[in-house]
Scaffold this active site. Sequence first.
Site, short mmCIF file in Angstrom:
data_model
loop_
_atom_site.label_atom_id
_atom_site.label_comp_id
_atom_site.label_asym_id
_atom_site.label_seq_id
_atom_site.Cartn_x
_atom_site.Cartn_y
_atom_site.Cartn_z
N GLU A 150 -5.23 8.31 -40.26
CA GLU A 150 -4.12 9.17 -39.82
C GLU A 150 -3.00 9.19 -40.85
OE1 GLU A 150 -0.92 9.80 -36.18
OE2 GLU A 150 -1.78 7.82 -36.52
N GLU A 249 1.00 12.07 -27.52
CA GLU A 249 1.74 10.98 -28.13
C GLU A 249 3.15 11.47 -28.45
OE1 GLU A 249 0.12 8.05 -31.22
OE2 GLU A 249 1.58 9.18 -32.38
#
EC number: 5.3.1.22
Length: 275
Positions: A150, A249
């Site tokens: 990520e 998120e």
Amino acid sequence: MAPLRFSANVSWLFPELASLSARLRAAGSSGFQAAEIGWPYAEPPEALARAAREAGLQLVLINTPPGDREKGEMGLGAVPGRQAAFREGLEQAVLYAKALGCPRIHLMAGRVPQGADRAAVRGEMETVFLENLRHAAGVLAQENLVGLLEPINTRVTDPRYFLDTPQQAAAILQKAGSPNLQLQMDMFHWQIMDGNLTGNIREFLPIVGHVQVAQVPGRGEPSSPGELNFPYLFQLLEEEGYKGFVGCEYQPQGDGGQRSRQVLGKGLFSLWVVA
């Protein structure tokens, strides 16, 4: 087109609840069928697995341990001299993933060492990262697990994070050459670093194993005011054939952090107050 599937990131959502187990139960009662946890290691894996099972949740993502947070570590994958600690953390993550029935582990790259020049250490850090990723790919393959990379933006969130653009991550994945290593796309980070989300989604989606969302610039709910048009982006993901999960998120807004439930219908992302 298959409808998108959403997962509740309980490291962010339901902040009014102290334990991850309680947040998992809240996610289930709010209508979610899947959840993800940044770092689950403060609670026994058996307790989390039981809470998820009772809530009717599938666990879809966890992170590798961050390292020594008191020393400013935020992942160890690319940090020179910390290879042994990364491998120990990977073993712990695999143990939790197996107990939770979780198929994906975010392999955190970590930060450029304090005081170091990013350009000067980039080559060494990439070499370390590739070494660790190849090791991780072999370990994960034995358990039928997927490792994710990520990129995290260095303009707002973490100025020292090593992996900061989708282009950098994709190049490293190509060099690693392992089919069970994929890209994790967080639209919040990608928008801040590079913009061009339409083009980047179309280019990189074939190697994306997980998506996460939050509004820019405040990292609030997708329905909150900001730069990103989420109905359009969700429709684009569907049109491009994305079949993974979309992780929620973000920082819940509203009294007591209660605005934590998301429902998608015909491209419209609606928020409901959790009682």
